[in-house]
Write a protein that holds these residues in place. Structure first.
Motif, PDB file in Angstrom:
ATOM      1  N   ALA A  21     -11.319   6.945   3.816  1.00 26.16           N
ATOM      2  CA  ALA A  21     -10.128   6.302   4.401  1.00 26.16           C
ATOM      3  C   ALA A  21      -9.731   5.065   3.612  1.00 26.16           C
ATOM      4  N   THR A  22     -10.743   4.340   3.129  1.00 19.88           N
ATOM      5  CA  THR A  22     -10.452   3.128   2.367  1.00 19.88           C
ATOM      6  C   THR A  22      -9.740   3.472   1.062  1.00 19.88           C
ATOM      7  N   LEU A  23     -10.245   4.499   0.372  1.00 15.68           N
ATOM      8  CA  LEU A  23      -9.616   4.901  -0.887  1.00 15.68           C
ATOM      9  C   LEU A  23      -8.187   5.404  -0.646  1.00 15.68           C
ATOM     10  N   GLU A  24      -8.036   6.174   0.434  1.00 15.13           N
ATOM     11  CA  GLU A  24      -6.711   6.670   0.771  1.00 15.13           C
ATOM     12  C   GLU A  24      -5.766   5.491   1.012  1.00 15.13           C
ATOM     13  N   THR A  25      -6.277   4.473   1.727  1.00 18.10           N
ATOM     14  CA  THR A  25      -5.462   3.284   2.007  1.00 18.10           C
ATOM     15  C   THR A  25      -5.049   2.601   0.710  1.00 18.10           C
ATOM     16  N   LEU A  26      -5.998   2.478  -0.211  1.00 21.07           N
ATOM     17  CA  LEU A  26      -5.677   1.852  -1.500  1.00 21.07           C
ATOM     18  C   LEU A  26      -4.580   2.641  -2.218  1.00 21.07           C
ATOM     19  N   GLY A  27      -4.686   3.959  -2.152  1.00 24.97           N
ATOM     20  CA  GLY A  27      -3.663   4.810  -2.767  1.00 24.97           C
ATOM     21  C   GLY A  27      -2.296   4.559  -2.159  1.00 24.97           C
ATOM     22  N   TYR A  28      -2.247   4.551  -0.807  1.00 24.24           N
ATOM     23  CA  TYR A  28      -0.966   4.293  -0.135  1.00 24.24           C
ATOM     24  C   TYR A  28      -0.425   2.914  -0.496  1.00 24.24           C
ATOM     25  N   ILE A  29      -1.314   1.935  -0.583  1.00 26.63           N
ATOM     26  CA  ILE A  29      -0.854   0.577  -0.910  1.00 26.63           C
ATOM     27  C   ILE A  29      -0.208   0.574  -2.295  1.00 26.63           C
ATOM     28  N   CYS A  30      -0.870   1.242  -3.236  1.00 26.99           N
ATOM     29  CA  CYS A  30      -0.309   1.291  -4.591  1.00 26.99           C
ATOM     30  C   CYS A  30       1.042   1.999  -4.612  1.00 26.99           C
ATOM     31  N   GLU A  31       1.200   2.977  -3.716  1.00 26.39           N
ATOM     32  CA  GLU A  31       2.463   3.688  -3.653  1.00 26.39           C
ATOM     33  C   GLU A  31       3.557   2.780  -3.093  1.00 26.39           C
ATOM     34  N   GLU A  32       3.144   1.897  -2.172  1.00 28.57           N
ATOM     35  CA  GLU A  32       4.087   1.092  -1.398  1.00 28.57           C
ATOM     36  C   GLU A  32       4.500  -0.191  -2.100  1.00 28.57           C
ATOM     37  N   VAL A  33       3.563  -0.788  -2.814  1.00 26.01           N
ATOM     38  CA  VAL A  33       3.770  -2.133  -3.340  1.00 26.01           C
ATOM     39  C   VAL A  33       4.086  -2.050  -4.831  1.00 26.01           C
ATOM     40  N   SER A  34       4.913  -2.953  -5.321  1.00 26.94           N
ATOM     41  CA  SER A  34       5.177  -2.919  -6.763  1.00 26.94           C
ATOM     42  C   SER A  34       4.045  -3.643  -7.494  1.00 26.94           C
ATOM     43  N   PRO A  35       3.720  -3.203  -8.723  1.00 31.40           N
ATOM     44  CA  PRO A  35       2.539  -3.730  -9.422  1.00 31.40           C
ATOM     45  C   PRO A  35       2.505  -5.249  -9.545  1.00 31.40           C
ATOM     46  N   ASP A  36       3.670  -5.899  -9.650  1.00 31.30           N
ATOM     47  CA  ASP A  36       3.614  -7.346  -9.846  1.00 31.30           C
ATOM     48  C   ASP A  36       3.244  -8.116  -8.582  1.00 31.30           C
ATOM     49  N   ALA A  37       3.136  -7.405  -7.429  1.00 28.42           N
ATOM     50  CA  ALA A  37       2.743  -8.093  -6.199  1.00 28.42           C
ATOM     51  C   ALA A  37       1.219  -8.143  -6.059  1.00 28.42           C
ATOM     52  N   VAL A  38       0.511  -7.505  -6.986  1.00 26.12           N
ATOM     53  CA  VAL A  38      -0.946  -7.484  -6.894  1.00 26.12           C
ATOM     54  C   VAL A  38      -1.519  -8.139  -8.143  1.00 26.12           C
ATOM     55  N   GLU A  39      -2.393  -9.114  -7.935  1.00 30.08           N
ATOM     56  CA  GLU A  39      -2.912  -9.809  -9.112  1.00 30.08           C
ATOM     57  C   GLU A  39      -3.906  -8.936  -9.875  1.00 30.08           C
ATOM     58  N   GLN A  40      -4.024  -9.213 -11.171  1.00 26.57           N
ATOM     59  CA  GLN A  40      -4.794  -8.344 -12.057  1.00 26.57           C
ATOM     60  C   GLN A  40      -6.243  -8.204 -11.591  1.00 26.57           C
ATOM     61  N   ASP A  41      -6.787  -9.271 -11.063  1.00 32.28           N
ATOM     62  CA  ASP A  41      -8.168  -9.219 -10.594  1.00 32.28           C
ATOM     63  C   ASP A  41      -8.331  -8.150  -9.514  1.00 32.28           C
ATOM     64  N   HIS A  42      -7.361  -8.121  -8.593  1.00 26.32           N
ATOM     65  CA  HIS A  42      -7.407  -7.101  -7.544  1.00 26.32           C
ATOM     66  C   HIS A  42      -7.177  -5.708  -8.107  1.00 26.32           C
ATOM     67  N   VAL A  43      -6.250  -5.620  -9.073  1.00 23.74           N
ATOM     68  CA  VAL A  43      -6.008  -4.324  -9.703  1.00 23.74           C
ATOM     69  C   VAL A  43      -7.306  -3.794 -10.299  1.00 23.74           C
ATOM     70  N   ASN A  44      -8.004  -4.671 -11.020  1.00 18.78           N
ATOM     71  CA  ASN A  44      -9.264  -4.248 -11.631  1.00 18.78           C
ATOM     72  C   ASN A  44     -10.227  -3.725 -10.591  1.00 18.78           C
ATOM     73  N   LYS A  45     -10.313  -4.453  -9.472  1.00 19.99           N
ATOM     74  CA  LYS A  45     -11.258  -4.039  -8.429  1.00 19.99           C
ATOM     75  C   LYS A  45     -10.848  -2.693  -7.820  1.00 19.99           C
ATOM     76  N   ILE A  46      -9.537  -2.558  -7.589  1.00 19.15           N
ATOM     77  CA  ILE A  46      -9.068  -1.289  -7.021  1.00 19.15           C
ATOM     78  C   ILE A  46      -9.419  -0.141  -7.959  1.00 19.15           C
ATOM     79  N   LEU A  47      -9.077  -0.324  -9.258  1.00 22.04           N
ATOM     80  CA  LEU A  47      -9.320   0.751 -10.218  1.00 22.04           C
ATOM     81  C   LEU A  47     -10.810   1.078 -10.314  1.00 22.04           C
ATOM     82  N   THR A  48     -11.640   0.032 -10.311  1.00 21.91           N
ATOM     83  CA  THR A  48     -13.085   0.274 -10.376  1.00 21.91           C
ATOM     84  C   THR A  48     -13.540   1.126  -9.199  1.00 21.91           C
TER      85      THR A  48
END
Lengths: 383, 872
Positions: free
Chosen positions: B150-177
Motif C-alpha cells: 500500500a505504501t509503494l502504491e501510495t508513492l506511485g499515486y503521489i508521483c502521478e499527482e504531484v509535479s516533480p518540482d514540488a518534491v525535493e531531490q532528497d525525497h525523490v532519492n528516497k522514493i526511488l530507493t
C-alpha cells in the motif's frame, strides 16, 4: 495508476474529416480576416475596385459570349482584380483596358527631365498584366483576353506544397511578353503579396520591383512549377549617360522605343503625361503601324471611338474630337455607339490652329479588330 | 453523526432508489452544514476496521471527490476549500488516512492511497505536509507485505499527482530507493513487487537527476530489465511499460542498454503472453516516435550542437528488428477487421513496421520485399494478408524512387486481389494498401505518376465495385478513393483525369451512404468523407454534377428531420447522420461558392438549405449543431450581404451557440461564424451587434468556458469593428479594458511550459487582431480620437512583447501590423507616442530584416504608415 493504453490507430487516417472541415473553416476564416485587413489597409488605393463604373454609355462591343450563356446577372459593383478575372467579353476588355498606365507620346521634353525622370528601353512585345494568386498566374493583354495561364514562382503563383504566405494574396505586375525568348519583362509592379503599390511613387515601385521579383525565383529559368521566366529591365536616370545607355546600349531583348517615367508619379491608370514613350528608327522597329504581315500601309491609320452624336474621339480623358460622321452613314454601316472605327489619314493630313487640332482628313476603312478595347490617343496620332 | 454516517453511506448504495436519494440528500446536507466534521467522519469511517467494507469504500471515494474534480474551475474551488480548513482537522484526517494503509482490507488500503495522493497534490506544492514522504518511508523495510504494498502504491499515486518540482531531490532519492528495492528480484512478495514496478512507472518523471548518474541509472535499468523476466505476467507487463516510458523520457540515455533490451523484447514478442508482447513491440514503436521527431526537427542533417542526438537505434537494429516484426504479422485474429476495438500483436507489429519505415526510409525495402514475395500468393490467407499488410505498412517513408517501380508492378496484382481474393481479411488489407499507395505516391508533387490514363479507368472500376463488398472492405475502398481524389487536388486548372468517371463516382458513393448495412465498420461516415473529398478536389467542369448532389443531400437531411418517435439509440444515429449531411452540404457550399460561375446557381437553394440547418438546431446533439453552424458560416461567406434576410431567424441560434459553454467546440465555431457574418454583412450586422457583443463579453468573463475559445473571441472583436466601423464606439468602454487586462496577462510567459506559451501566443494574436480591426474600422472617421487614450497602453503592450522575446512568427506579424494600423488611423497626433516606443525602432527594424516574408511585409507596411503619420 491505470495501465497506459498504447493502442495506436490501425488502418485509419490520423485526422477525421470532421476535424478537417473544422480546420478548413478556420483557415478560410483566418484568410478572409487577413484579406479584410489588407483591404482596409489598402483602402487609399482603391484603384483596384470598380467603384466608379463608366457613365451610362457602356459601349456594346460584339460580345464573346456564346448564345444561350446567361447574361442576366449584372456583375457585382465592386471588383478586385481576381473577381475581374472572371469577367467575360466586353466587360473584361473594358475593365482591363482601364487598369494599365498608358504612356503618352513624347511631344516635347519635360522640364527637369534629367532629375525627375527615369528612362528604359521598352522590350518589344505584348503589354500585359500578370496576376498571380491562388496557385496560378494569369497574363492578360490590354484588351482583357488571356495570354497565358501558367504556374509561376511568383507569390501564390503555383500549387506547390511549400507556399509561404497566403494562397489568396495576389500580386500584379505590369509586363511585356517578349516572344523571342518567351520571357515576361516586368516594367512595373502594382500589387505585391496583397499590398497595393498603386499610390506609391514610381521610384518606390521600381525599387520594390527590383528587390522583390528576384527573391521569389521568378527570374530563374522555367521549371515544372514555373513555366515562364521573368526578367527585369534596366532602368536609368534620365541624365546623359542614362539616356545613352537606354538608347544605344545592348539589351537582351528587342527594343521598341524608350519609356520615360516620372519618379514621383503614382501608378495612374489610363493615359498619363507622367509616362512618355519615344520611338525612332534607332530604338524601335515599330515606329509606325504595320499590318498583320508587317508591311507598312500606304496611309497611316487611326482608330477612333464613335460617340453618341456621331463624333469620333480619341481615348484620352477628356476625349479629343477628330471628326464627325453623319447619321445616315452611321445607320447605313450598322455602326453603333462605342464602336471603334479604323480610318486612314488622307493626304490632307492633320492641320492645327493655335496649337489645337483643326481638322483631319479621315477616310473610313471599317470597324477595327474586335480585340481592340479603345481608340488611339491624341498624342499618338499627332506625333 | 458518526454513528449515523455508516448507515447513510450504506443507504446511498441501496437498491431502492428512494432510499438512495434520501441518503444522498443527507450527505449533501451534512457537507453543507459542517464541512470539517463531514470530511473527518468520512476519514474516520474509512479508517475504522469495525465498519462494513462498502461504507468504508464509499467514504473514501466521497473524500477523494471532495478534493479534486475534472473541471478546472471546480478543481480550483475544491483546492481552496481544503487549504482553508482548520489545520487540526486536516491533521486528524491525514492521520486516519495513513493509518488505513496498514488495514487488512485491500480495498480500504487502495482507497486511502488515492486519497493521500490527492491531499499531497494540494499540499506539497504549498510546502505543506513536509513530513509525508518521511512518514511513508520510515521503517518501510520492517513493514508487513500488505502495508509495504500500500505504501509503494501510495508513492506511485503521489508521483502521478504531484509535479516533480514540488518534491525535493532528497525525497525523490528516497522514493526511488524504496521503489527500486521493492522491484528487486530479492523481493519475495509479488504484490509488493508489482506495486513497486507500477510506482516506478509514475516516478520516472522524478528521476532526471538519477538518470544522469551512471551508477544509479545502471542500477535502475538492471532492476527494470530483471523485472521483465519475472514469473508473474503482470510484473513483466508493468516492467515493459516502464521500458516504454523510459524510451521516450530518457531516449538519450539508452545507448548502453539497447542491445540487452532488444534481446529481452525479441524474446517477449516471440514467446510471451500477448499483453507483455504488445508492450515489447510498443517499446520499438516508441523509439521510432523519438527518432522520427529528432530527424524531423533537424531535417536529416543532425549536427553536434543538436539538443538531442539521434542514436539511430532503429537503423542499427534493422536486420533483426524487421524479421521479428514480420513474424508477428502472421498472428492475425480471425475477424479482427470487423471488431472496432481489436488490438493484437499482428496489428501492433504492422503498426511498428510502418513506423520503422518512416524512421529509416529506403533501407527497409530490401528487408521486407522477400517476405512479401514469398507469401503474397500462398494458399493460406494469413500469409497473403501478412504480405499485403507488410507492403501497405512500408509505403510511407521510403522514397518514391524506391517505391514507385515496385508499386507499378504490384498495382495490378492488388486490383485483382481486391476483386478475387476469397478472404475478406485479405481484401480489407488490399484496399487499405491501395489507399496508402494513393496517399503517399500519387499527387502533383511526384514526378512519375502511378496512375496513368492507361490504368485510371480500371482502378476506379475496381474501387467502385469493391464499394459494394462487405462493409469493412467497402470502407477501405472508400478510403482509397479518398486519397485517389486528393492526389488530383493540386492539379491546377487543367482537366482532371477523374472527370470522365465523376458521375459514376458520385453515384457509387451516394449509393454506399444509403446501404442498409452502412452503419457497420463506419462505412457511412467513410462514404460521406470520401464524397466530401471528391467534391473538394473537383474542378469547374464537374460543378454541374456536384450541383445535382445538392437536392439529394437536402432531401436526405429533410427526411432525418421528419422521422419521429425514435428510441434514444436511433436518435443518436439520426443526429450523427444529420452531422454528416450538414458536413457534406458545407463542403459543397464552400466548393460551389468559391466560383462566381457556380455560386449563383446553387444560391438559389439557399433559402431551403438555411431552413433545414435551422431545424437541425432543434436536435440536442452537439455534433449536429457544430456541423450545421459550420455549414451556415460557409453559406454566409458565399451569400455575402444577401445573407441578411436569414438573420432575424438565425440570430437566436447564433446566441444559443455563443452561450454553449459545455460543448465549447460549438461555441468556438459560432464565434468563427460571427466573423463570417461580419465580413458577409458588413454594416448590416449592426442591429445584432449589441446582443453579440454582450454574449462575447460574457464568454470572456466566464471561467467555465474552455480557454481555447477566448483568443478567437478577441479576434472576433476586430471582425465586428472592421464591419461596423466607428459604430463600434459604444463597445469601446467594455472591450478595451477587457483587451487591456488580457494584454497585461499575456505579456509575460515566464516559466510557462510549451502548451502555455503556445496558448499565450494565440491569446496575444487574438488581442492584436482585435486592435487591428478596431483601428482599421475607425480609420478615416471623425471619431478616431476616441482611440487616442488607448494608444499608450497598446504601444506599451507591443514594446513588452518585443522585450519578452518569446512571441511566435504569427504574433510578430500581427503585432507589427498593429503598429502600422495605429499610425495609419491616429496619424500625426500619435506621432510623438510612436516615436517614443521601442516598437517603432528596434522591433520594426528586426521585423524589416526578418526572413519571414509575411512579417517583412507587415513591417514594410508599418514603416510606410509611420512615415506618413510622422510627416503629416
Amino acid at each position: 495508476m491505470a495501465p497506459p493504453d498504447h493502442r495506436r490507430p490501425y488502418k485509419r487516417p490520423a485526422i477525421s474529416d470532421q476535424q478537417r472541415r473544422r480546420e478548413l473553416s478556420l483557415l478560410r476564416q483566418a484568410q478572409s480576416r487577413l484579406d479584410a485587413q489588407h483591404r482596409a489597409r489598402c483602402l487609399a488605393s482603391s484603384v483596384l475596385s470598380l467603384e466608379n463604373p463608366e457613365p451610362d454609355s457602356v459601349p456594346e462591343l460584339e460580345l464573346e459570349s456564346k448564345p444561350g450563356e446567361e447574361r442576366s446577372e449584372a456583375p457585382p459593383k465592386e471588383f478586385d482584380v481576381r473577381q475581374a478575372s472572371k469577367l467575360r467579353g466586353a466587360e473584361a476588355r473594358k475593365w482591363f483596358a482601364r487598369q494599365l498606365m498608358l504612356p503618352e507620346w513624347m511631344i516635347d521634353v519635360p522640364d527637369r527631365l534629367s532629375q525627375d525622370w527615369y528612362v528604359f528601353a521598352r522590350p518589344a512585345g505584348k503589354r500585359c498584366f500578370v496576376v498571380s494568386s491562388n496557385g496560378a498566374a494569369v497574363s492578360r493583354l490590354r484588351n482583357g483576353s488571356i495570354l497565358h495561364r501558367f504556374p509561376s514562382a511568383l507569390p501564390s503563383g503555383a500549387r506547390t506544397r511549400d507556399v509561404s504566405g497566403s494562397a489568396q494574396s495576389y500580386s500584379i505586375l505590369d509586363c511585356i511578353f517578349h516572344e523571342p525568348d518567351q520571357t515576361y519583362y516586368a516594367i512595373d509592379m502594382l500589387c505585391w503579396r496583397g499590398y497595393s503599390l498603386y499610390d506609391c511613387t514610381a521610384e518606390f515601385r521600381f525599387f520594390w520591383l527590383n528587390s522583390k521579383l528576384a527573391e521569389t525565383g521568378a527570374c530563374e529559368p522555367p521549371s515544372q512549377y514555373h513555366r515562364y521566366r521573368f526578367s527585369l529591365v534596366p532602368v536609368y536616370n534620365c541624365d546623359h549617360s542614362g539616356l545613352h545607355a537606354a538608347y544605344t546600349g545592348a539589351a537582351p531583348y528587342v527594343k521598341d522605343g524608350l519609356l520615360f517615367y516620372n519618379k514621383e508619379a503614382h501608378y495612374q491608370t489610363g493615359n498619363t503625361p507622367l509616362a512618355l514613350v519615344w520611338k525612332d528608327e534607332n530604338c524601335s522597329q515599330y515606329v509606325i503601324d504595320t499590318d498583320s504581315q508587317g508591311n507598312v500601309p500606304k496611309q497611316q491609320q487611326v482608330v477612333l471611338e464613335l460617340q453618341e452624336d456621331g463624333k469620333l474621339t480619341t481615348s484620352d480623358d477628356p476625349p479629343v474630337v477628330f471628326g464627325c460622321l453623319d447619321g445616315d452613314f452611321i445607320q447605313k454601316s450598322g455602326l453603333c455607339l462605342g464602336n471603334l472605327l479604323r480610318f486612314a489619314i488622307g493626304d490632307g493630313g492633320l492641320s492645327f490652329v493655335d496649337g489645337g487640332l483643326d481638322k483631319a482628313d479621315l477616310c473610313y476603312l471599317g470597324k477595327s479588330n474586335r480585340a481592340r478595347a479603345f481608340a488611339d490617343s491624341y498624342s499618338k496620332l499627332i506625333s | 453523526m458518526a454513528m449515523e454516517i455508516t448507515q447513510i453511506l450504506l443507504n446511498a448504495q441501496a437498491v431502492d432508489g428512494a432510499v438512495r436519494k434520501n441518503a444522498e440528500e443527507n450527505l449533501k446536507q451534512f457537507q453543507e452544514q459542517n464541512l470539517p466534521s463531514f470530511l473527518f467522519s468520512l476519514a474516520g469511517e474509512l479508517a475504522n476496521e469495525e465498519k462494513p467494507a462498502e461504507s468504508r469504500k464509499l467514504a473514501g471515494l466521497i473524500l477523494k471527490n471532495a478534493l479534486d474534480a475534472k473541471e478546472q474551475h471546480r478543481k480550483y474551488e475544491l483546492v481552496q476549500r481544503w487549504l482553508a480548513l482548520d489545520v487540526s482537522v486536516k491533521a486528524q484526517i491525514k492521520s486516519c488516512l495513513i493509518k488505513t494503509l496498514s488495514s487488512p482490507s485491500g480495498d480500504a488500503r487502495s482507497t486511502a492511497s488515492q486519497v493521500i495522493a490527492k491531499v499531497a497534490g494540494i499540499e506539497l506544492p504549498q510546502k505543506q505536509w513536509p513530513e509525508l514522504i518521511g512518514t511513508l518511508l520510515s521503517n518501510i523495510h520492517q513493514l508487513p507485505p500488505h502495508t509495504k504494498q500500500a505504501t509503494l502504491e501510495t508513492l506511485g499515486y503521489i508521483c502521478e499527482e504531484v509535479s516533480p518540482d514540488a518534491v525535493e531531490q532528497d525525497h525523490v532519492n528516497k522514493i526511488l530507493t524504496a521503489v527500486v528495492q521493492g522491484m528487486n528480484s530479492s523481493e519475495a512478495n509479488n504484490d509488493v513487487r508489482l506495486a513497486a514496478t507500477r510506482a516506478l512507472y509514475n516516478a520516472l518523471g522524478f528521476a532526471q537527476a538519477n538518470f544522469s548518474n551512471d551508477m544509479e541509472r545502471d542500477y535502475i535499468m538492471r532492476v527494470v530489465c530483471e523485472a521483465t523476466l519475472s514469473p508473474e505476467v503482470k510484473i513483466r507487463q508493468a516492467a515493459f511499460e516502464c521500458l516504454v516510458a523510459i524510451s521516450s523520457t530518457y531516449y538519450e540515455k539508452l545507448a548502453p542498454y539497447i542491445h540487452d533490451i532488444f534481446n529481452i523484447t525479441a524474446k517477449a514478442v516471440k514467446e510471451d503472453e500477448e499483453p507483455v508482447a504488445l508492450q515489447a513491440i510498443e517499446f520499438w514503436s516508441s523509439i521510432c516516435d523519438e527518432e522520427i521527431d529528432i530527424l524531423d526537427e533537424y531535417g536529416g542533417d543532425f549536427s553536434a550542437d543538436s539538443d538531442i542526438p539521434c542514436f539511430y537505434f532503429i537503423k542499427q537494429a534493422l536486420p533483426v528488428l524487421v524479421p521479428m516484426l514480420l513474424e508477428t504479422l502472421l498472428k492475425q485474429e480471425e475477424d479482427q477487421d470487423q471488431d472496432e476495438g481489436a488490438w493484437n500483436i499482428a496489428m501492433a507489429g504492422g503498426t511498428c513496421l510502418g513506423l520503422v519505415a518512416r524512421t529509416v526510409g529506403d533501407d527497409i525495402v530490401p528487408l521486407v520485399m522477400p517476405f512479401i514475395e514469398g507469401n503474397i500468393t500462398k494458399p493460406d490467407w494469413r500469409q497473403r494478408e501478412a504480405a499485403t499488410y507488410a507492403f501497405g505498412s512500408i509505403l510511407e517513408g521510403p522514397s518514391p524512387e524506391k517505391l514507385v517501380p515496385i508499386v507499378n508492378v504490384a498495382l495490378n496484382f492488388m486490383l485483382s486481389a481486391l476483386m478475387k481474393d476469397p478472404s475478406n481479411h485479405v481484401k480489407d488489407t488490399t484496399a487499405w494498401t491501395l489507399g496508402r499507395m494513393f496517399e503517399f505516391l500519387h499527387g502533383s508533387t511526384l514526378d512519375t505518376p502511378i496512375i496513368t490514363p492507361a490504368n485510371c479507368q480500371e482502378i476506379i472500376t475496381v474501387l467502385l465495385q469493391s464499394m459494394k463488398d462487405v462493409p469493412n472492405v467497402a470502407e477501405k475502398a472508400c478510403g482509397a478513393l479518398y486519397f485517389l481524389a486528393q492526389g488530383y487536388e493540386d492539379m491546377g486548372p487543367s482537366v482532371s483525369p477523374l472527370t470522365p468517371y465523376f458521375q459514376d463516382i458520385l453515384q457509387a458513393l451516394y449509393g454506399v451512404t444509403r446501404r442498409e448495412d452502412a452503419g457497420e465498420s463506419r462505412l457511412r461516415t467513410a462514404a460521406y468523407e470520401t464524397l466530401n473529398e471528391v467534391v473538394r478536389c473537383s474542378t469547374d467542369e464537374t460543378a454541374p454534377m456536384v450541383m445535382q448532389l445538392v437536392p439529394l443531400i437536402m432531401m436526405e437531411l429533410h427526411q432525418t428531420l421528419e422521422t419521429q418517435k425514435l428510441t434514444a439509440d436511433e436518435r443518436e444515429k439520426q443526429n450523427e447522420l444529420q452531422g454528416l449531411l450538414c458536413g457534406c452540404l458545407q463542403v459543397i457550399i464552400q466548393k460551389l461558392g468559391s466560383s462566381e460561375a457556380t455560386k449563383y446557381v446553387f444560391l438559389q437553394c439557399a433559402d431551403q438549405m438555411m431552413g433545414l440547418f435551422l431545424r437541425v438546431f432543434s436536435s440536442k446533439s452537439a455534433t449536429a449543431h457544430e456541423e450545421a453552424m459550420l455549414a451556415i458560416g460557409a453559406l454566409a461567406y458565399a451569400a455575402g450581404s444577401n445573407f441578411e434576410k436569414y438573420m432575424s431567424e438565425f440570430y437566436r441560434y447564433l446566441e444559443m451557440g455563443l452561450q454553449n459553454f459545455e460543448d465549447y467546440q460549438v461555441c468556438a465555431i459560432t464565434v468563427g461564424v460571427v466573423g463570417d457574418l461580419c465580413r458577409a454583412l458588413e454594416d448590416k450586422i449592426s442591429p445584432y451587434c449589441d446582443g453579440i457583443m454582450t454574449q462575447l463579453l460574457k464568454d470572456l468573463s466566464s471561467n467555465q468556458l474552455h480557454r481555447s475559445v477566448k483568443p478567437p473571441i478577441f479576434s472576433c472583436f476586430g471582425d465586428i469593428a472592421l464591419a461596423i466601423g466607428e459604430n463600434f464606439e459604444k463597445y469601446l468602454i467594455y472591450a478595451m479594458p477587457m483587451l487591456q487586462s488580457a494584454a497585461e496577462l499575456s505579456a509575460h510567459t515566464s516559466g510557462a511550459d510549451d502548451d502555455m506559451t503556445e496558448y499565450t501566443n494565440s491569446l496575444r494574436n487574438g488581442i492584436l487582431e482585435a486592435y487591428s480591426g478596431i483601428f482599421q474600422g475607425f480609420k478615416g472617421s471623425p471619431k478616431t480620437q476616441l482611440l487616442m487614450p488607448y494608444a499608450p497602453h497598446i504601444l506599451q503592450f507591443l514594446d513588452s512583447l518585443y522585450m519578452e522575446k518569446d512571441m511566435d512568427d504569427v504574433v510578430m506579424k500581427t503585432a507589427i501590423g498593429v503598429l502600422g494600423d495605429l499610425a495609419d488611423t491616429l496619424g500625426n497626433s500619435a506621432a510623438p507616442l510612436i516615436q517614443n516606443s521601442v516598437s517603432s525602432k528596434d522591433f520594426l527594424n528586426e521585423c524589416l530584416s526578418s526572413d519571414d516574408s509575411m512579417i517583412k511585409e507587415s513591417a514594410e507596411w508599418a514603416k510606410m504608415a509611420i512615415s506618413r503619420a510622422i510627416s503629416f
